[in-house]
Design a protein around this motif. Structure first.
Motif, PDB file in Angstrom:
ATOM      1  N   TRP A 222       0.833  -1.205   0.000  1.00 59.08           N
ATOM      2  CA  TRP A 222       0.000   0.000   0.000  1.00 59.08           C
ATOM      3  C   TRP A 222       0.869   1.257   0.000  1.00 59.08           C
ATOM      4  O   TRP A 222       0.593   2.216  -0.731  1.00 59.08           O
ATOM      5  CB  TRP A 222      -0.943  -0.034   1.192  1.00 59.08           C
ATOM      6  CG  TRP A 222      -1.767   1.196   1.414  1.00 59.08           C
ATOM      7  CD1 TRP A 222      -1.783   1.994   2.515  1.00 59.08           C
ATOM      8  CD2 TRP A 222      -2.722   1.782   0.510  1.00 59.08           C
ATOM      9  NE1 TRP A 222      -2.673   3.027   2.369  1.00 59.08           N
ATOM     10  CE2 TRP A 222      -3.269   2.927   1.145  1.00 59.08           C
ATOM     11  CE3 TRP A 222      -3.160   1.452  -0.769  1.00 59.08           C
ATOM     12  CZ2 TRP A 222      -4.229   3.734   0.539  1.00 59.08           C
ATOM     13  CZ3 TRP A 222      -4.126   2.261  -1.383  1.00 59.08           C
ATOM     14  CH2 TRP A 222      -4.645   3.379  -0.729  1.00 59.08           C
ATOM     15  N   GLU A 223       1.933   1.265   0.784  1.00 59.62           N
ATOM     16  CA  GLU A 223       2.838   2.412   0.816  1.00 59.62           C
ATOM     17  C   GLU A 223       3.509   2.607  -0.542  1.00 59.62           C
ATOM     18  O   GLU A 223       3.672   3.746  -1.004  1.00 59.62           O
ATOM     19  CB  GLU A 223       3.891   2.229   1.914  1.00 59.62           C
ATOM     20  CG  GLU A 223       3.337   2.269   3.334  1.00 59.62           C
ATOM     21  CD  GLU A 223       2.662   3.590   3.665  1.00 59.62           C
ATOM     22  OE1 GLU A 223       3.151   4.642   3.206  1.00 59.62           O
ATOM     23  OE2 GLU A 223       1.637   3.573   4.388  1.00 59.62           O
ATOM     24  N   LYS A 226       0.849   4.084  -2.967  1.00 57.54           N
ATOM     25  CA  LYS A 226       0.580   5.499  -2.676  1.00 57.54           C
ATOM     26  C   LYS A 226       1.681   6.405  -3.221  1.00 57.54           C
ATOM     27  O   LYS A 226       1.406   7.519  -3.689  1.00 57.54           O
ATOM     28  CB  LYS A 226       0.453   5.722  -1.168  1.00 57.54           C
ATOM     29  CG  LYS A 226      -0.820   5.197  -0.549  1.00 57.54           C
ATOM     30  CD  LYS A 226      -1.037   5.755   0.854  1.00 57.54           C
ATOM     31  CE  LYS A 226       0.056   5.358   1.811  1.00 57.54           C
ATOM     32  NZ  LYS A 226      -0.187   5.893   3.178  1.00 57.54           N
ATOM     33  N   THR A 234      -5.130   9.284  -2.954  1.00 57.21           N
ATOM     34  CA  THR A 234      -5.362   7.995  -2.303  1.00 57.21           C
ATOM     35  C   THR A 234      -6.188   8.211  -1.035  1.00 57.21           C
ATOM     36  O   THR A 234      -6.071   9.237  -0.365  1.00 57.21           O
ATOM     37  CB  THR A 234      -4.038   7.293  -1.940  1.00 57.21           C
ATOM     38  OG1 THR A 234      -3.200   8.192  -1.190  1.00 57.21           O
ATOM     39  CG2 THR A 234      -3.301   6.856  -3.188  1.00 57.21           C
ATOM     40  N   ASP A 236      -7.346   6.123   2.437  1.00 54.08           N
ATOM     41  CA  ASP A 236      -7.194   4.994   3.348  1.00 54.08           C
ATOM     42  C   ASP A 236      -8.471   4.865   4.173  1.00 54.08           C
ATOM     43  O   ASP A 236      -8.782   5.733   4.989  1.00 54.08           O
ATOM     44  CB  ASP A 236      -5.972   5.253   4.246  1.00 54.08           C
ATOM     45  CG  ASP A 236      -5.714   4.164   5.271  1.00 54.08           C
ATOM     46  OD1 ASP A 236      -6.608   3.336   5.508  1.00 54.08           O
ATOM     47  OD2 ASP A 236      -4.618   4.155   5.856  1.00 54.08           O
ATOM     48  N   GLY A 241      -8.212   0.460   0.352  1.00 53.79           N
ATOM     49  CA  GLY A 241      -7.582   1.704  -0.058  1.00 53.79           C
ATOM     50  C   GLY A 241      -8.039   2.086  -1.458  1.00 53.79           C
ATOM     51  O   GLY A 241      -8.060   1.242  -2.357  1.00 53.79           O
ATOM     52  N   VAL A 243      -7.517   4.326  -4.876  1.00 57.70           N
ATOM     53  CA  VAL A 243      -6.412   4.936  -5.624  1.00 57.70           C
ATOM     54  C   VAL A 243      -6.987   5.596  -6.876  1.00 57.70           C
ATOM     55  O   VAL A 243      -7.540   4.912  -7.740  1.00 57.70           O
ATOM     56  CB  VAL A 243      -5.361   3.877  -6.025  1.00 57.70           C
ATOM     57  CG1 VAL A 243      -4.276   4.491  -6.900  1.00 57.70           C
ATOM     58  CG2 VAL A 243      -4.747   3.233  -4.790  1.00 57.70           C
ATOM     59  N   LYS A 251      -0.884  15.638  -5.798  1.00 55.74           N
ATOM     60  CA  LYS A 251      -0.803  14.368  -5.082  1.00 55.74           C
ATOM     61  C   LYS A 251      -1.205  14.571  -3.626  1.00 55.74           C
ATOM     62  O   LYS A 251      -0.636  15.411  -2.923  1.00 55.74           O
ATOM     63  CB  LYS A 251       0.614  13.820  -5.175  1.00 55.74           C
ATOM     64  CG  LYS A 251       0.756  12.344  -4.784  1.00 55.74           C
ATOM     65  CD  LYS A 251       2.173  11.869  -5.050  1.00 55.74           C
ATOM     66  CE  LYS A 251       2.319  10.377  -4.812  1.00 55.74           C
ATOM     67  NZ  LYS A 251       1.603   9.566  -5.816  1.00 55.74           N
ATOM     68  N   ASP A 253      -2.932  12.361   0.029  1.00 56.51           N
ATOM     69  CA  ASP A 253      -3.313  11.122   0.679  1.00 56.51           C
ATOM     70  C   ASP A 253      -4.235  11.453   1.850  1.00 56.51           C
ATOM     71  O   ASP A 253      -3.938  12.343   2.647  1.00 56.51           O
ATOM     72  CB  ASP A 253      -2.078  10.362   1.170  1.00 56.51           C
ATOM     73  CG  ASP A 253      -2.443   9.138   1.988  1.00 56.51           C
ATOM     74  OD1 ASP A 253      -3.284   8.353   1.523  1.00 56.51           O
ATOM     75  OD2 ASP A 253      -1.890   8.963   3.085  1.00 56.51           O
TER      76      ASP A 253
END
Length: 258
Positions: A222-223, A226, A234, A236, A241, A243, A251, A253
């Motif tokens: 997942w990291e 991202k 992204t 969470d 998750g 995307v 960008k 998160d």
């Protein structure tokens, strides 16, 4: 996993922590919907209840990271429905996401008994839904469920996804608009499937990854996802998750309650 969930609860926010207009609207109108009583769900709910009562046994061919609950390859349908199938609230979320973005081509990696597949199929019956499953007996059960519910927009690709995914992608005529990754819960296969699908995205495509905190390997994957340069937004939600590939956005998160 309990420690990861506590950390998630401490850092997760709601609509007040979102400064992206795109995601603010999506969270309030699609993700965080509290009441969703769509009558189309009833047939799937009825099927789930039936499967949870079933004593029928099938032989599981597990090509992924395996099950934490049952180590035997001979499993009851009700056990699979309880432990391997995603809870209904995720099927409803996928339904709402598909209704919102209207994808023409949908991929699912990991069919299981097909309950989540049915939510996606009913959300857009004219979409092309390609679902990949490695276990013949599980895929056979899913196919029966699709036929019973007249979900005729689903193509089941049977076999080891390591082999079937790249082959089917070679023959794909349209971009992947929506993809759900719920197959091999290990780092290398998850990243490989992600990267194999990347050449087939378009601006606006949405990928969903299941069980991003299931193990250290899944969290590492997942990291990686991202941080990928093609990924923009992204989200969470702990269990899954989201995307997004949106070139018009910076960008970002987000960790949000669901």
């Amino acid at each position: 996993m309990i420690a990861a969930y506590i950390k998630y609860l401490l850092r997760s926010g709601n609509e007040h922590s979102i400064h992206s207009p795109f995601l603010f609207e999506l969270y309030n109108n699609v993700i965080a919907v509290r009441k969703d009583d769509n009558p189309e769900y009833e047939a799937i709910r009825s099927l789930r209840r039936e499967l949870l009562r079933s004593d029928e046994q099938i032989e599981i061919l597990d090509l992924g990271a395996g099950s934490r609950v049952n180590k035997s390859n001979l499993r009851k349908i009700r056990t699979i429905a309880k432990n391997a199938e995603k809870p209904a609230k995720f099927g409803r979320l996928f339904y709402r996401l598909i209704r919102r973005f209207q994808p023409a081509t949908i991929l699912e990696l990991g069919t299981s008994l097909g309950l989540t597949t049915l939510y996606m199929s009913k959300a857009k019956p004219d979409a092309k839904l390609i679902t990949f499953e490695g276990c013949p007996q599980t895929a056979g059960k899913a196919q029966q469920h699709f036929e019973r519910q007249y979900a005729d927009n689903i193509e089941v690709v049977l076999g080891n996804i390591d082999e079937t995914l790249p082959k089917r992608l070679q023959t794909l005529d349209e971009p992947i608009d929506f993809a759900y990754f719920d197959a091999n819960h290990r780092y290398e296969p998850t990243v490989r499937y992600f990267e194999q699908c990347l050449p087939h995205i378009r601006n606006g495509s949405l990928f969903i990854f299941d069980d991003i905190y299931w193990s250290e390997e899944m969290t590492k994957a997942w990291e990686y996802i991202k941080a990928h340069p093609q990924v923009t937004v992204t989200v969470d939600l702990f269990w899954i998750g989201l995307v997004f590939f949106r070139s018009e956005q910076v960008k970002e998160d987000f960790t949000l309650r669901f």
